[in-house]
Design a protein around this motif. Structure first.
Motif, PDB file in Angstrom:
ATOM      1  N   SER B  35       0.860  -1.184   0.000  1.00 47.97           N
ATOM      2  CA  SER B  35       0.000   0.000   0.000  1.00 47.97           C
ATOM      3  C   SER B  35       0.891   1.227   0.000  1.00 47.97           C
ATOM      4  O   SER B  35       1.957   1.236   0.629  1.00 47.97           O
ATOM      5  N   LYS B  58      -3.563   0.622  -2.877  1.00 48.73           N
ATOM      6  CA  LYS B  58      -2.673  -0.491  -3.197  1.00 48.73           C
ATOM      7  C   LYS B  58      -1.943  -0.188  -4.505  1.00 48.73           C
ATOM      8  O   LYS B  58      -2.527   0.368  -5.446  1.00 48.73           O
ATOM      9  N   TYR B  60      -1.084  -2.201  -6.817  1.00 51.14           N
ATOM     10  CA  TYR B  60      -1.609  -2.900  -7.994  1.00 51.14           C
ATOM     11  C   TYR B  60      -2.943  -2.348  -8.477  1.00 51.14           C
ATOM     12  O   TYR B  60      -3.392  -2.668  -9.579  1.00 51.14           O
ATOM     13  N   THR B  61      -3.606  -1.520  -7.664  1.00 48.81           N
ATOM     14  CA  THR B  61      -4.879  -0.938  -8.112  1.00 48.81           C
ATOM     15  C   THR B  61      -4.676   0.452  -8.700  1.00 48.81           C
ATOM     16  O   THR B  61      -5.594   1.024  -9.287  1.00 48.81           O
ATOM     17  N   GLY B  65      -5.422  -0.302 -12.257  1.00 49.84           N
ATOM     18  CA  GLY B  65      -4.847  -1.651 -12.261  1.00 49.84           C
ATOM     19  C   GLY B  65      -3.767  -1.898 -13.307  1.00 49.84           C
ATOM     20  O   GLY B  65      -3.313  -3.026 -13.506  1.00 49.84           O
ATOM     21  N   GLU B  66      -3.344  -0.832 -13.980  1.00 48.00           N
ATOM     22  CA  GLU B  66      -2.340  -0.988 -15.035  1.00 48.00           C
ATOM     23  C   GLU B  66      -0.989  -1.452 -14.488  1.00 48.00           C
ATOM     24  O   GLU B  66      -0.167  -1.987 -15.210  1.00 48.00           O
ATOM     25  N   TRP B  67      -0.750  -1.185 -13.191  1.00 45.02           N
ATOM     26  CA  TRP B  67       0.540  -1.581 -12.609  1.00 45.02           C
ATOM     27  C   TRP B  67       0.530  -3.035 -12.155  1.00 45.02           C
ATOM     28  O   TRP B  67       1.540  -3.537 -11.671  1.00 45.02           O
ATOM     29  N   ASP B  68      -0.612  -3.669 -12.318  1.00 53.16           N
ATOM     30  CA  ASP B  68      -0.709  -5.058 -11.851  1.00 53.16           C
ATOM     31  C   ASP B  68      -0.215  -6.004 -12.942  1.00 53.16           C
ATOM     32  O   ASP B  68      -0.976  -6.493 -13.755  1.00 53.16           O
ATOM     33  N   SER B  69       1.093  -6.215 -12.942  1.00 48.84           N
ATOM     34  CA  SER B  69       1.634  -7.142 -13.940  1.00 48.84           C
ATOM     35  C   SER B  69       2.417  -8.232 -13.227  1.00 48.84           C
ATOM     36  O   SER B  69       2.936  -8.008 -12.128  1.00 48.84           O
ATOM     37  N   ARG B  73       4.768  -7.945  -9.853  1.00 47.50           N
ATOM     38  CA  ARG B  73       4.443  -8.740  -8.664  1.00 47.50           C
ATOM     39  C   ARG B  73       5.658  -9.560  -8.222  1.00 47.50           C
ATOM     40  O   ARG B  73       5.985  -9.622  -7.046  1.00 47.50           O
TER      41      ARG B  73
END
Lengths: 154, 368
Positions: B35, B58, B60-61, B65-69, B73
């Motif tokens: 976070s 967060k 990843y949100t 959510g574009e950073w959630d790869s 991770r």
């Protein structure tokens, strides 16, 4: 220059020149004729060159890479190779000529001296006949040396 | 005063946040659950984020959510577990609004006194513009290479046409004198052509003198008219690399002097030898062309010879002197360039034969 092509008791060897610069082609023709070769009618396009080649079956074709009407000398060389006619590339596009080392047997880059071209032709024709004894002009790049299958020089 | 109003812990935290916020490079401070605790102003500016809304979000949100790869991770997981092998990541971030951005992301787990509270620092560099610039540069370099090749090809073609016209004229004329002049002109053109060929294969703007002179002499040998089988042409001297512009002039000088020697030094089928010798010491150099022929008048009658005037003009252009001396036997012409007076001015270059060319070597071979 008084030079004569090797006759080796057979008929005069025949050459063809495919070149889009007519002045360059004429001087080359005169020099080669004076050296004793039979030079076929000058051509500058792929189609007419192939007609002449099929009809006359020259011993060696001297081909420029850039031809008239945007024809390509390397493409022509592939067709000539298929007809069993060896090709010497005579172009200033050195890197393209070198990359065509599977379709041509050698490259004599522009600007060349007409007299040295006569030496190059004599050298290549002799090699094709299994004789590697003639001097190779410094400028002449010979492709696939192994493919000539040289017999020991007599 | 502030120390009295705030606890030491508050002060430390506010200093941390102030450092993160003011970082010139885009920076995120994250907790162990990824976070966002704080973001630098530069980060917010780069991604158009509101600092107030970022806190608590967060990672990843963020940005829909574009950073959630998977790559990010695994980088974060590796960083959290203290692995150091995966601490830099190259990612292409596809954003809902705006173009793709190329980012280099580095994550560090902070080592500090509070072992309970994990803190991770995420530094982001936006290399989108730099990448685009590099790609442009690469494309420009490729294009120049292609253009240079095309220019060289055209120069070669033009020289071939000029040489052919001169040779054609030489063949057609009935006057021996005119034929001689046209052949000389042809040889001069071919002298420049030999250099052009070397440059097109070397790629750089420098020329290896010995290679150049050797090729030049081979060309002259192949084209000479007349019975000169009994004359050998040798190139001597040390290995030297010279600028292309200088070598054009030197090549033309060699051509003139060799042609001159061939014409005048060996009358009536006399046997002999012509030597081209280039030696240098630092910036100083000497070019000698000598023959062992009959010897020539050192000062030719006024108005004679285009060749002589070409040699003098080119030597002048190179800030060099021309000196003709009589040898026993023969003649030597020296072109000398002295830029610095050296105490022991002995050329360090070894003068051993590098290449020897029999004039018209092919004649006997082809005839035979």
């Amino acid at each position: 220059m008084i030079m004569t092509a090797p006759q080796d008791g057979k008929t005069t060897q025949t050459l063809m020149i495919v070149e889009d610069e007519v002045l360059v082609a004429m001087v080359l023709r005169d020099e080669l004729q004076e050296a004793g070769y039979k030079v076929l009618d000058l051509t500058e396009r792929q189609a007419e060159a192939l007609d002449v080649a099929r009809a006359e079956k020259p011993h060696l074709a001297l081909v420029n890479i850039r031809l008239a009407g945007r024809d390509d000398g390397i493409e022509l060389s592939e067709h000539l190779k298929a007809l069993g006619i060896p090709v010497l590339l005579i172009s200033g596009q050195v890197s393209r000529a070198s990359s065509a080392n599977t379709v041509a047997i050698g490259s004599m880059p522009k600007p060349y001296d007409a007299a040295e071209m006569v030496l190059a032709v004599a050298h290549l024709l002799a090699r094709l006949n299994g004789d590697g004894s003639l001097p190779r002009p410094d400028q002449l790049e010979v492709f696939g040396e192994d493919s000539f299958d040289l017999a020991p020089a007599a | 005063m502030s120390a009295e109003l705030h606890s030491r812990g508050d002060v430390a935290l506010s200093l941390t946040l102030a450092i993160v916020t003011s970082s010139p490079g885009p920076l995120l401070l994250l907790d162990g659950q990824f976070s966002i605790i704080a973001a630098s102003t530069s980060f917010c500016a780069l991604f158009g984020a509101n600092p107030a809304q970022l806190a608590g979000q967060k990672l990843y949100t963020f940005d829909d959510g574009e950073w959630d790869s998977p790559q990010l991770r695994s980088l974060m997981t590796a960083t959290l577990s203290g692995e150091e092998t995966l601490d830099t990541l190259d990612i292409d971030l596809k954003r809902p609004r705006g173009p793709v951005r190329h980012l280099i992301v580095q994550a560090r787990r902070l080592a500090y006194l509070d072992l309970e509270q994990t803190r991770i620092l995420l530094a982001v560099s936006d290399v989108t513009t730099a990448r685009a610039d590099a790609a442009l540069k690469e494309a420009a370099a490729r294009e120049s290479k292609v253009l240079l090749g095309e220019v060289r090809h055209r120069v070669a073609n033009s020289l071939q046409i000029i040489a052919s016209v001169l040779l054609q004229n030489a063949r057609r004329t009935s006057s021996d004198e005119t034929r001689g002049h046209l052949k000389d002109a042809h040889d001069r053109v071919m002298s420049v052509a030999a250099l052009e060929r070397l440059l097109s294969t070397s790629g750089a703007g420098d020329v290896e003198v010995q290679t150049y002179f050797t090729r030049l002499c081979e060309t002259i040998s192949a084209t000479m008219i007349g019975d000169v089988d009994q004359i050998s042409l040798t190139v001597e001297g040390g290995q030297a690399i010279i600028d292309a512009r200088v070598s054009v002039s030197l090549g033309l000088i060699v051509t003139e002097l060799v042609i001159n020697a061939l014409k005048h030094a060996f009358p009536d089928g006399r046997r002999g030898k012509i030597t081209v010798d280039y030696s240098f010491h630092g910036p100083n150099w000497i070019l000698c062309v000598r023959d062992d022929g009959v010897g020539m008048p050192l000062t030719p009658p006024a108005g004679t010879g285009l060749g002589t005037s070409i040699v003098r003009a080119l030597a002048g252009q190179l800030s060099a002197s021309v000196e003709a001396t009589r040898k026993q036997p023969g003649t030597q012409v020296s072109i000398k360039h002295t830029q610095i007076a050296l105490v022991a001015d002995e050329a360090e270059a070894a003068s051993e034969p590098l290449a020897s060319t029999r004039l018209r070597p092919a004649r006997s071979a082809v005839d035979g």
